[in-house]
Scaffold this motif. Sequence first.
Motif, PDB file in Angstrom:
ATOM      1  N   UNK A   9     -69.929  -7.339  23.384  1.00 41.54           N
ATOM      2  CA  UNK A   9     -70.614  -7.074  24.648  1.00 41.54           C
ATOM      3  C   UNK A   9     -70.861  -8.328  25.471  1.00 41.54           C
ATOM      4  N   UNK A  10     -70.649  -9.519  24.934  1.00 43.89           N
ATOM      5  CA  UNK A  10     -70.920 -10.694  25.760  1.00 43.89           C
ATOM      6  C   UNK A  10     -69.765 -10.952  26.715  1.00 43.89           C
ATOM      7  N   UNK A  11     -70.064 -11.619  27.819  1.00 40.07           N
ATOM      8  CA  UNK A  11     -69.083 -11.747  28.897  1.00 40.07           C
ATOM      9  C   UNK A  11     -67.861 -12.545  28.490  1.00 40.07           C
ATOM     10  N   UNK A  12     -68.004 -13.569  27.662  1.00 39.20           N
ATOM     11  CA  UNK A  12     -66.850 -14.356  27.240  1.00 39.20           C
ATOM     12  C   UNK A  12     -65.883 -13.500  26.425  1.00 39.20           C
ATOM     13  N   UNK A  13     -66.397 -12.711  25.527  1.00 42.52           N
ATOM     14  CA  UNK A  13     -65.543 -11.868  24.692  1.00 42.52           C
ATOM     15  C   UNK A  13     -64.929 -10.728  25.480  1.00 42.52           C
ATOM     16  N   UNK A  14     -65.619 -10.252  26.526  1.00 37.31           N
ATOM     17  CA  UNK A  14     -65.106  -9.138  27.323  1.00 37.31           C
ATOM     18  C   UNK A  14     -63.763  -9.455  27.964  1.00 37.31           C
ATOM     19  N   UNK A  15     -63.490 -10.707  28.257  1.00 38.18           N
ATOM     20  CA  UNK A  15     -62.251 -11.062  28.952  1.00 38.18           C
ATOM     21  C   UNK A  15     -61.013 -10.717  28.141  1.00 38.18           C
ATOM     22  N   UNK A  16     -61.141 -10.615  26.831  1.00 38.66           N
ATOM     23  CA  UNK A  16     -59.989 -10.317  25.986  1.00 38.66           C
ATOM     24  C   UNK A  16     -59.776  -8.839  25.734  1.00 38.66           C
ATOM     25  N   UNK A  17     -60.623  -7.988  26.277  1.00 42.36           N
ATOM     26  CA  UNK A  17     -60.520  -6.550  26.039  1.00 42.36           C
ATOM     27  C   UNK A  17     -59.848  -5.899  27.242  1.00 42.36           C
ATOM     28  N   UNK A  18     -58.808  -5.124  26.990  1.00 45.57           N
ATOM     29  CA  UNK A  18     -58.193  -4.402  28.100  1.00 45.57           C
ATOM     30  C   UNK A  18     -59.038  -3.168  28.398  1.00 45.57           C
ATOM     31  N   UNK A  19     -59.045  -2.774  29.649  1.00 42.79           N
ATOM     32  CA  UNK A  19     -59.793  -1.573  30.011  1.00 42.79           C
ATOM     33  C   UNK A  19     -59.203  -0.346  29.327  1.00 42.79           C
ATOM     34  N   UNK A  20     -57.898  -0.360  29.088  1.00 43.13           N
ATOM     35  CA  UNK A  20     -57.268   0.761  28.389  1.00 43.13           C
ATOM     36  C   UNK A  20     -57.809   0.878  26.965  1.00 43.13           C
ATOM     37  N   UNK A  21     -57.958  -0.256  26.277  1.00 40.66           N
ATOM     38  CA  UNK A  21     -58.500  -0.243  24.916  1.00 40.66           C
ATOM     39  C   UNK A  21     -59.953   0.203  24.932  1.00 40.66           C
ATOM     40  N   UNK A  22     -60.731  -0.274  25.896  1.00 36.90           N
ATOM     41  CA  UNK A  22     -62.121   0.139  26.015  1.00 36.90           C
ATOM     42  C   UNK A  22     -62.207   1.649  26.229  1.00 36.90           C
ATOM     43  N   UNK A  23     -61.415   2.174  27.150  1.00 38.43           N
ATOM     44  CA  UNK A  23     -61.421   3.613  27.427  1.00 38.43           C
ATOM     45  C   UNK A  23     -61.011   4.411  26.192  1.00 38.43           C
ATOM     46  N   UNK A  24     -59.986   3.953  25.501  1.00 42.19           N
ATOM     47  CA  UNK A  24     -59.525   4.634  24.287  1.00 42.19           C
ATOM     48  C   UNK A  24     -60.631   4.686  23.235  1.00 42.19           C
ATOM     49  N   UNK A  25     -61.319   3.569  23.053  1.00 42.18           N
ATOM     50  CA  UNK A  25     -62.397   3.500  22.069  1.00 42.18           C
ATOM     51  C   UNK A  25     -63.561   4.399  22.469  1.00 42.18           C
ATOM     52  N   UNK A  26     -63.948   4.348  23.745  1.00 34.77           N
ATOM     53  CA  UNK A  26     -65.052   5.192  24.209  1.00 34.77           C
ATOM     54  C   UNK A  26     -64.738   6.677  24.047  1.00 34.77           C
ATOM     55  N   UNK A  27     -63.539   7.076  24.402  1.00 32.53           N
ATOM     56  CA  UNK A  27     -63.149   8.482  24.280  1.00 32.53           C
ATOM     57  C   UNK A  27     -63.135   8.909  22.817  1.00 32.53           C
ATOM     58  N   UNK A  28     -62.596   8.073  21.957  1.00 27.60           N
ATOM     59  CA  UNK A  28     -62.560   8.384  20.530  1.00 27.60           C
ATOM     60  C   UNK A  28     -63.972   8.545  19.969  1.00 27.60           C
ATOM     61  N   UNK A  29     -64.860   7.626  20.317  1.00 30.59           N
ATOM     62  CA  UNK A  29     -66.222   7.699  19.807  1.00 30.59           C
ATOM     63  C   UNK A  29     -66.996   8.865  20.417  1.00 30.59           C
ATOM     64  N   UNK A  30     -66.713   9.192  21.664  1.00 28.20           N
ATOM     65  CA  UNK A  30     -67.348  10.351  22.286  1.00 28.20           C
ATOM     66  C   UNK A  30     -66.905  11.637  21.590  1.00 28.20           C
ATOM     67  N   UNK A  31     -65.643  11.712  21.241  1.00 28.46           N
ATOM     68  CA  UNK A  31     -65.143  12.886  20.529  1.00 28.46           C
ATOM     69  C   UNK A  31     -65.794  13.004  19.157  1.00 28.46           C
ATOM     70  N   UNK A  32     -65.919  11.888  18.459  1.00 28.24           N
ATOM     71  CA  UNK A  32     -66.559  11.883  17.142  1.00 28.24           C
ATOM     72  C   UNK A  32     -68.012  12.348  17.251  1.00 28.24           C
ATOM     73  N   UNK A  33     -68.690  11.917  18.315  1.00 30.26           N
ATOM     74  CA  UNK A  33     -70.093  12.279  18.527  1.00 30.26           C
ATOM     75  C   UNK A  33     -70.239  13.676  19.142  1.00 30.26           C
ATOM     76  N   UNK A  34     -69.108  14.323  19.450  1.00 24.74           N
ATOM     77  CA  UNK A  34     -69.096  15.634  20.100  1.00 24.74           C
ATOM     78  C   UNK A  34     -69.792  15.609  21.465  1.00 24.74           C
ATOM     79  N   UNK A  35     -69.542  14.523  22.200  1.00 26.15           N
ATOM     80  CA  UNK A  35     -70.096  14.378  23.545  1.00 26.15           C
ATOM     81  C   UNK A  35     -69.270  15.201  24.528  1.00 26.15           C
ATOM     82  N   UNK A  36     -69.946  15.825  25.473  1.00 30.96           N
ATOM     83  CA  UNK A  36     -69.239  16.584  26.500  1.00 30.96           C
ATOM     84  C   UNK A  36     -68.904  15.713  27.704  1.00 30.96           C
TER      85      UNK A  36
END
Length: 70
Positions: A9-36
């Motif tokens: 979550x820190x700004x220096x580390x964020x530069x190495x994360x692609x938005x596609x990877x972030x979106x993929x991770x968020x969607x996967x975790x939302x599905x696991x949590x059964x989020x609508x």
Amino acid sequence: MQSITSLPTNSHANRGISLAKLAETLISQAMTAKASDIHCEPLSQSYRIRFRIDGILYDMRQYSRDIAAP
């Protein structure tokens, strides 16, 4: 409910994360949590990520605004 812990979550580390990877991770975790819904809310210095589960919005994580910088 599983929290989002696999992405830094820190700004220096964020530069190495692609938005596609972030979106993929968020969607996967939302599905696991059964989020609508996944809410990505812009704040003055960050983005707040929230999941709606059983009609209730849960704060999951915040990322600095520079995560979206080119």
